[in-house]
Scaffold this motif. Structure first.
Motif, mmCIF file in Angstrom:
data_model
loop_
_atom_site.group_PDB
_atom_site.id
_atom_site.type_symbol
_atom_site.label_atom_id
_atom_site.label_comp_id
_atom_site.label_asym_id
_atom_site.label_seq_id
_atom_site.Cartn_x
_atom_site.Cartn_y
_atom_site.Cartn_z
ATOM 1 N N TYR A 116 0.857 -1.187 0.000
ATOM 2 C CA TYR A 116 0.000 0.000 0.000
ATOM 3 C C TYR A 116 0.890 1.234 0.000
ATOM 4 C CZ TYR A 116 -3.125 3.675 1.719
ATOM 5 O OH TYR A 116 -3.820 4.850 1.882
ATOM 6 N N ARG A 117 0.611 2.170 -0.885
ATOM 7 C CA ARG A 117 1.356 3.432 -0.912
ATOM 8 C C ARG A 117 0.622 4.435 -0.038
ATOM 9 N NH1 ARG A 117 5.541 5.720 -2.847
ATOM 10 N NH2 ARG A 117 5.650 7.862 -3.578
ATOM 11 N N PRO A 118 1.245 4.908 1.031
ATOM 12 C CA PRO A 118 0.559 5.831 1.939
ATOM 13 C C PRO A 118 0.114 7.095 1.223
ATOM 14 C CG PRO A 118 2.918 5.818 2.368
ATOM 15 C CD PRO A 118 2.650 4.695 1.432
ATOM 16 N N GLN A 119 -1.014 7.624 1.675
ATOM 17 C CA GLN A 119 -1.578 8.832 1.095
ATOM 18 C C GLN A 119 -1.593 9.941 2.143
ATOM 19 O OE1 GLN A 119 -2.630 8.959 -2.261
ATOM 20 N NE2 GLN A 119 -1.556 6.993 -2.213
ATOM 21 N N PRO A 120 -1.348 11.180 1.741
ATOM 22 C CA PRO A 120 -1.497 12.284 2.692
ATOM 23 C C PRO A 120 -2.885 12.244 3.330
ATOM 24 C CG PRO A 120 -0.473 13.054 0.672
ATOM 25 C CD PRO A 120 -0.927 11.651 0.400
ATOM 26 N N GLY A 121 -2.931 12.402 4.637
ATOM 27 C CA GLY A 121 -4.187 12.327 5.369
ATOM 28 C C GLY A 121 -4.375 11.019 6.098
ATOM 29 N N ASP A 122 -3.622 9.974 5.716
ATOM 30 C CA ASP A 122 -3.642 8.724 6.476
ATOM 31 C C ASP A 122 -3.054 8.960 7.859
ATOM 32 O OD1 ASP A 122 -4.616 7.348 4.272
ATOM 33 O OD2 ASP A 122 -2.702 6.384 3.784
ATOM 34 N N VAL A 123 -3.322 8.050 8.779
ATOM 35 C CA VAL A 123 -2.638 8.032 10.070
ATOM 36 C C VAL A 123 -1.726 6.813 10.099
ATOM 37 C CG1 VAL A 123 -2.925 7.683 12.556
ATOM 38 C CG2 VAL A 123 -4.336 9.364 11.364
ATOM 39 N N ALA A 124 -0.448 7.049 10.362
ATOM 40 C CA ALA A 124 0.535 5.977 10.477
ATOM 41 C C ALA A 124 0.555 5.467 11.915
ATOM 42 C CB ALA A 124 1.914 6.488 10.080
ATOM 43 N N VAL A 125 0.559 4.146 12.065
ATOM 44 C CA VAL A 125 0.583 3.501 13.379
ATOM 45 C C VAL A 125 1.942 2.833 13.560
ATOM 46 C CG1 VAL A 125 -0.496 1.783 14.880
ATOM 47 C CG2 VAL A 125 -1.904 3.103 13.271
ATOM 48 N N TYR A 126 2.577 3.086 14.693
ATOM 49 C CA TYR A 126 3.918 2.573 14.975
ATOM 50 C C TYR A 126 3.912 1.647 16.191
ATOM 51 C CZ TYR A 126 5.565 6.338 11.909
ATOM 52 O OH TYR A 126 5.780 7.175 10.841
ATOM 53 N N GLY A 127 4.747 0.619 16.117
ATOM 54 C CA GLY A 127 4.948 -0.254 17.274
ATOM 55 C C GLY A 127 3.705 -1.008 17.694
ATOM 56 N N LEU A 128 2.924 -1.486 16.716
ATOM 57 C CA LEU A 128 1.690 -2.205 17.027
ATOM 58 C C LEU A 128 2.007 -3.628 17.472
ATOM 59 C CD1 LEU A 128 -1.451 -2.398 16.935
ATOM 60 C CD2 LEU A 128 -1.204 -3.121 14.550
ATOM 61 N N ALA A 153 0.905 9.042 13.908
ATOM 62 C CA ALA A 153 1.256 10.337 13.314
ATOM 63 C C ALA A 153 0.455 10.518 12.039
ATOM 64 C CB ALA A 153 2.757 10.401 13.025
ATOM 65 N N VAL A 154 0.249 11.775 11.655
ATOM 66 C CA VAL A 154 -0.527 12.095 10.462
ATOM 67 C C VAL A 154 0.411 12.165 9.253
ATOM 68 C CG1 VAL A 154 -2.054 13.777 9.355
ATOM 69 C CG2 VAL A 154 -2.204 13.381 11.837
ATOM 70 N N VAL A 155 0.118 11.377 8.223
ATOM 71 C CA VAL A 155 0.934 11.372 7.009
ATOM 72 C C VAL A 155 0.668 12.653 6.217
ATOM 73 C CG1 VAL A 155 1.382 10.191 4.820
ATOM 74 C CG2 VAL A 155 0.915 8.853 6.895
ATOM 75 N N VAL A 156 1.743 13.342 5.827
ATOM 76 C CA VAL A 156 1.595 14.543 4.993
ATOM 77 C C VAL A 156 2.186 14.349 3.606
ATOM 78 C CG1 VAL A 156 1.402 16.150 6.923
ATOM 79 C CG2 VAL A 156 3.670 15.597 6.015
ATOM 80 N N ALA A 157 2.993 13.299 3.409
ATOM 81 C CA ALA A 157 3.537 13.011 2.081
ATOM 82 C C ALA A 157 4.104 11.606 2.056
ATOM 83 C CB ALA A 157 4.627 14.013 1.698
ATOM 84 N N ALA A 158 3.959 10.947 0.910
ATOM 85 C CA ALA A 158 4.636 9.682 0.683
ATOM 86 C C ALA A 158 6.086 9.966 0.304
ATOM 87 C CB ALA A 158 3.934 8.895 -0.415
ATOM 88 N N THR A 159 6.930 8.958 0.426
ATOM 89 C CA THR A 159 8.335 9.068 0.038
ATOM 90 C C THR A 159 8.667 7.881 -0.869
ATOM 91 O OG1 THR A 159 9.206 7.758 1.881
ATOM 92 C CG2 THR A 159 8.826 10.118 2.291
ATOM 93 N N SER A 160 9.920 7.739 -1.202
ATOM 94 C CA SER A 160 10.330 6.602 -2.020
ATOM 95 C C SER A 160 10.225 5.283 -1.270
ATOM 96 C CB SER A 160 11.776 6.809 -2.502
ATOM 97 O OG SER A 160 12.647 6.967 -1.397
ATOM 98 N N ASN A 161 10.079 5.343 0.053
ATOM 99 C CA ASN A 161 9.932 4.156 0.901
ATOM 100 C C ASN A 161 8.531 4.153 1.495
ATOM 101 O OD1 ASN A 161 9.995 2.146 2.843
ATOM 102 N ND2 ASN A 161 11.914 2.810 3.776
#
Length: 203
Positions: free
Chosen positions: A123-135, A146-154
């Protein structure tokens, strides 16, 4: 409770915008990004505490701040506030299936609404998604969101805005570039996946 922030007025004027790769960002996602970025630099009050306006917005946390703020760890409260103010579907309460101050509540919300995208799923993250860490799937706990504001090459290291971040200060709103790990002191949990926002159901 109303939060008087300039970003809200600016976000209301944001329409669809073009993002990396030429795709069009929906008005909802554009508002989410504008609101999140508009809070960068916010610090808790009193300083050195978890007293913050985002938890107070939800009437969540402890009333020990001596002002209108409430105190609790607030990365999820921030992300839920951004979604709500932008017009996304949000039900906030301390109950299973609702968003709340528990970071893992975003994972549960995403699975319940069909908008959870685990890391490694292409899945390519989209601005506006919420990223979940350490689940931790076994205990349904997570370290950070955290709130995604931009996708990157990774795809597993997006650019984000962190509420309750700890790199540039204690308990602040700060940017995270190519953030593959939770924004905590030391090396936090790895990115676990993304939750996409949705609009409220028609009444």
């Amino acid at each position: 409770m109303l939060l008087a922030v300039a970003a809200i007025g600016a976000a209301a004027l944001v329409g669809a915008r073009t993002v990396h790769g030429g795709s069009t960002l929906s008005p909802l996602r554009a508002r989410i990004v504008a609101l999140a970025q508009g809070q960068v630099g916010y610090r808790t009050d009193p300083a050195g505490t978890y007293c913050n306006k985002f938890s107070a917005y939800w009437n969540a946390g402890n009333a020990t701040c001596g002002n209108g703020n409430l105190s609790e760890e607030w990365c999820a409260d921030f992300a839920a506030w951004v979604w709500k103010e932008a017009g996304a579907d949000v039900a906030y309460q301390l109950a299973p299936g609702s968003l709340n101050s528990d970071s893992a509540s975003f994972y549960v919300w995403g699975t319940d609404h069909g908008t959870w995208h685990p890391a490694g799923s292409h899945y390519r993250p989209q601005p506006g998604d919420v990223a979940v860490y350490g689940l931790d799937y076994s205990t349904v706990t997570a370290q950070h969101v955290a709130v995604v504001v931009a996708a990157t090459s990774n795809d597993d290291a997006p650019d984000v805005v962190n509420g309750d971040g700890d790199r540039t200060g204690f308990s602040v709103v700060e940017l995270g570039d190519h953030q593959a790990f939770a924004d905590v002191k030391g090396k936090g949990g790895r990115l676990s996946g993304y939750v996409s926002p949705s609009t409220p159901p028609a009444s």
